[in-house]
Design an enzyme around this catalytic site. Sequence first.
Site, PDB file in Angstrom:
ATOM      1  CB  CYS A   1      -0.939  -0.012   1.210  1.00 22.47           C
ATOM      2  SG  CYS A   1      -1.960   1.452   1.338  1.00 22.47           S
TER       3      CYS A   1
ATOM      4  CB  CYS B   1      -0.426   2.470   4.051  1.00 23.18           C
ATOM      5  SG  CYS B   1      -1.946   1.790   3.390  1.00 23.18           S
ATOM      6  CG  ASP B   2       3.304   1.208   4.376  1.00 22.85           C
ATOM      7  OD1 ASP B   2       2.882   1.715   5.436  1.00 22.85           O
ATOM      8  OD2 ASP B   2       3.065   0.045   4.050  1.00 22.85           O
TER       9      ASP B   2
END
Length: 319
Positions: free
Chosen positions: A136, A139-140
């Site tokens: 992701c 997300c990261d």
Amino acid sequence: MAEYKTPVLIIGSGPAGYTAGIYTARAGLKPIIVSGEQIGGQLTITNLVENYPGFPDPILGTKLMEDMRQQAQNLGVEIINDKIVEIDFKNHPYECSSENHNLFSGQTIIIATGASARWLGLENETKYRGFGISVCATCDGIFFKNKNVAVIGGGNTAAEEALFLSNYADFVTIIHRRDSLRADKSLQEKIRRNHKIAIEWNSVVEDIIGKENPLEVTGLKIKNVKTDQTKILSVNGVFIAIGHHPNTEIFKGILNMDEQGYIITKHDSTQTNIPGIFAAGDVQSPRFRQAIVAAGSGCIAALEAEAYLLEQKFKYQNL
Ligand code: NDP
């Protein structure tokens, strides 16, 4: 073996499941959550989360999910660590049985079984998950500011992730097993024009290379499938974008699904084709795949389940 009866049976323990539990518990509906195999869902395989509102500092994905679980339990949700393996939605209340041979009966069911990312299946992929390996970018990605990263895959997700990552990373290399992308033409054009993105065509990842103490990815061994030549690509982050699959196997043939197996719900609703059965989170919506979206969807399912139960009660009172 035990028997459980509840007005609201929730299957799955990601943000959608826990949120549905929190809302239905507060409505006095004594919900039961059956957690599934991956307790806490997909966030438990990421590292830090800093886009879930309410947390000024980054929070570990595992901690966020433990807190959601605790919040649900504090409000009276019963959580059973077990996996539903069989369902019978022919009669009402609906019935489900589990891996541990427990029987569950629910007047309503909220399906929040999520989706699972596809993985390459390499040994080091598991080892470095959350330490350089991610599924992701939203997300990261921010953790790879000014670093070199790779994106594996050639679909829309891979293309979008590469473009998103180019905002942070020094350089992004897409590694694709064929000589053309399956991503939409407009995305391909954006990639072509982005000087921070390059593509390694006809290439597969053979190994993930990294350091111990602290665990950290340092590179990828890739092989060109046309020439059989291998080389090491120096990267600190690897985003695997080779697709997801919804966890809907047990509902096949019973609930309406799209061609990829995602549960179809009514427009602007979590209602499935069976009255009183709702689907929330990634299992119903492959598009955004964000915890906050899943939580919102779980909330909608809870409100719809409550409305359904009220309507049923009203019906029975008027018989
Ligand atoms: P896709 O299935 O579309 O693409 C997966 C990609 O990964 C393909 O390029 C495939 O290669 C490659 N792949 C699959 N398995 C492997 C493997 N084992 N090793 C190496 N490469 C592999 O998945 P996406 O997640 O990209 O998209 C899922 C759906 O969501 C699609 O319908 C997509 O259009 C949609 N979507 C739409 C978006 C949008 O409209 N903005 C954004 C994101 C997703 P190959 O091409 O050779 O098969």
